[in-house]
Scaffold this active site. Structure first.
Site, PDB file in Angstrom:
ATOM      1  N   ASN A  78      64.543   8.336 -61.945  1.00 13.96           N
ATOM      2  CA  ASN A  78      64.621   7.250 -62.923  1.00 13.96           C
ATOM      3  C   ASN A  78      65.234   7.837 -64.186  1.00 13.96           C
ATOM      4  OD1 ASN A  78      64.205   5.223 -64.779  1.00 13.96           O
ATOM      5  ND2 ASN A  78      61.972   5.419 -64.814  1.00 13.96           N
ATOM      6  N   LYS A 116      66.222   6.407 -66.842  1.00 12.32           N
ATOM      7  CA  LYS A 116      65.894   5.722 -68.095  1.00 12.32           C
ATOM      8  C   LYS A 116      67.174   5.518 -68.927  1.00 12.32           C
ATOM      9  CE  LYS A 116      61.275   7.489 -67.584  1.00 12.32           C
ATOM     10  NZ  LYS A 116      60.015   7.871 -68.193  1.00 12.32           N
ATOM     11  N   HIS A 141      57.943  -0.928 -64.286  1.00 18.35           N
ATOM     12  CA  HIS A 141      57.721   0.376 -64.910  1.00 18.35           C
ATOM     13  C   HIS A 141      56.915   0.187 -66.203  1.00 18.35           C
ATOM     14  CE1 HIS A 141      58.421   4.146 -66.971  1.00 18.35           C
ATOM     15  NE2 HIS A 141      58.719   4.659 -65.787  1.00 18.35           N
ATOM     16  N   GLU A 179      57.173   1.356 -69.029  1.00 24.84           N
ATOM     17  CA  GLU A 179      57.986   1.170 -70.236  1.00 24.84           C
ATOM     18  C   GLU A 179      58.527  -0.263 -70.313  1.00 24.84           C
ATOM     19  OE1 GLU A 179      60.460   4.639 -69.644  1.00 24.84           O
ATOM     20  OE2 GLU A 179      58.700   5.885 -70.016  1.00 24.84           O
ATOM     21  N   GLU A 186      52.014   5.566 -61.333  1.00 26.20           N
ATOM     22  CA  GLU A 186      52.357   6.417 -62.471  1.00 26.20           C
ATOM     23  C   GLU A 186      51.355   6.216 -63.601  1.00 26.20           C
ATOM     24  OE1 GLU A 186      56.887   7.227 -62.516  1.00 26.20           O
ATOM     25  OE2 GLU A 186      56.566   5.274 -63.410  1.00 26.20           O
ATOM     26  N   GLY A 203      56.250  11.542 -69.010  1.00 22.95           N
ATOM     27  CA  GLY A 203      57.002  12.192 -70.087  1.00 22.95           C
ATOM     28  C   GLY A 203      56.159  13.044 -71.012  1.00 22.95           C
ATOM     29  N   SER A 240      55.494  13.289 -65.005  1.00 17.25           N
ATOM     30  CA  SER A 240      55.656  14.733 -65.196  1.00 17.25           C
ATOM     31  C   SER A 240      55.733  15.506 -63.880  1.00 17.25           C
ATOM     32  CB  SER A 240      54.550  15.285 -66.109  1.00 17.25           C
ATOM     33  OG  SER A 240      54.640  14.677 -67.393  1.00 17.25           O
TER      34      SER A 240
HETATM   35  P1  PGA Z   1      58.641  11.645 -66.139  1.00 16.34           P
HETATM   36  O1  PGA Z   1      58.854  10.058 -65.961  1.00 16.34           O
HETATM   37  O2  PGA Z   1      58.932  12.282 -64.797  1.00 16.34           O
HETATM   38  O3  PGA Z   1      59.651  12.042 -67.183  1.00 16.34           O
HETATM   39  O4  PGA Z   1      57.231  11.854 -66.555  1.00 16.34           O
HETATM   40  C1  PGA Z   1      58.424   9.410 -64.794  1.00 16.34           C
HETATM   41  C2  PGA Z   1      58.765   7.935 -64.851  1.00 16.34           C
HETATM   42  O5  PGA Z   1      58.628   7.321 -65.922  1.00 16.34           O
HETATM   43  O6  PGA Z   1      59.172   7.335 -63.834  1.00 16.34           O
END
Ligand code: PGA
Length: 255
Positions: free
Chosen positions: A9, A11, A94, A96, A166, A172, A213
């Protein structure tokens, strides 16, 4: 036997030109790992360039979101119809998008239905906040998100979906959920909820990723868990070597 799936992903990273040169470099490195489904999810604007490079290859393209209507007065949005021919997967719900773009269990459900109606594979993202985690509400909350996302979706369509669990506190932050914790939530809150909705035979076939992460140095622990079928990866998917290592480690684990 569930085929593991690693999805990157990206982003809001990579211009169309950057994304195109990235996948040109990534593709030959990922070609040997047929035991793993490999997906990149660029920003919308980079999708056509990435899709042109990857057409006819085993590396698949996904979108990071979609609207549930085919067209209309929805400024800034992209419809399932517009993605047709460019992507095979769509990340839906997601955290976000739930946080910044107003996604709710109801819109997630509508988007999953719209994606399925257009022949896409939805990657349905769920996960609790740190406050919910610390209050011991994870299981009830995540199970509720699954029931919301899959409302009125028949088993034959549910089978086409992928779930990404998640925890928001792990995205992140570098603070990943331990593999044991991820396994127990995925089993108790995701797979058991799907079993309640669709029965054991169907729930056993639906793939469930962990996300938050994920890095090459923790990937092996996740993929060794009985209910974890891959990862949805943000930061570590932005580098060719990191992405390649995640796929290689997954392929080695399922050999
Ligand atoms: P990350 O993000 O691996 O940077 O923690 C995962 C995601 O949001 O899908």
């Amino acid at each position: 036997m569930r085929i593991p799936i690693i999805a990157g992903n990206w982003k809001m990273y990579k211009s169309p030109a950057e994304a195109e040169s990235f996948v040109r470099e990534l593709l030959p490195k990922l070609l040997p790992f047929d035991a793993v489904e490999r997906v990149v999810c660029p920003p919308f604007l980079a999708i056509p360039a990435v899709s042109a490079v990857l057409k006819g290859t085993p590396l698949k393209v996904g979108a990071q979101d979609v609207h549930f209507e085919n067209e209309g007065a929805f400024t800034g949005r992209i419809s399932p119809q517009m993605l047709t021919g460019f992507v095979e997967y769509i990340i839906i719900g997601h955290s976000e998008c739930r946080r910044d773009l107003g996604d709710t269990d109801e819109t997630v459900n509508k988007k999953v239905k719209a994606a399925l109606a257009h022949g896409f594979i939805p990657i349905v993202a769920v996960g609790e906040s740190l406050i919910q985690y610390e209050a011991g509400e994870t299981q009830a909350f995540v199970s509720g998100q699954i029931r919301g996302a899959y409302a009125d979706i028949p088993a034959e369509n549910a089978l086409k979906t992928v779930v990404a669990y998640e925890p928001i506190w792990a995205i992140g932050t570098g603070r990943n959920a331990s593999a044991e914790l991820a396994q127990s939530i995925i089993k108790d809150a995701v797979r058991d909820t799907l079993t309640g909705l669709y029965g054991e035979a169907v729930a056993q076939q639906i793939r469930i990723q962990y996300g938050g992460s994920v890095k090459p140095d923790n990937m092996a622990e996740y993929i060794a868990q009985p209910d974890i079928d891959g990862a949805l990866v943000g930061g570590a998917s932005l580098k060719v070597d990191g992405f390649t290592d995640l796929v290689r480690i997954t392929a080695e684990a399922v050999r």
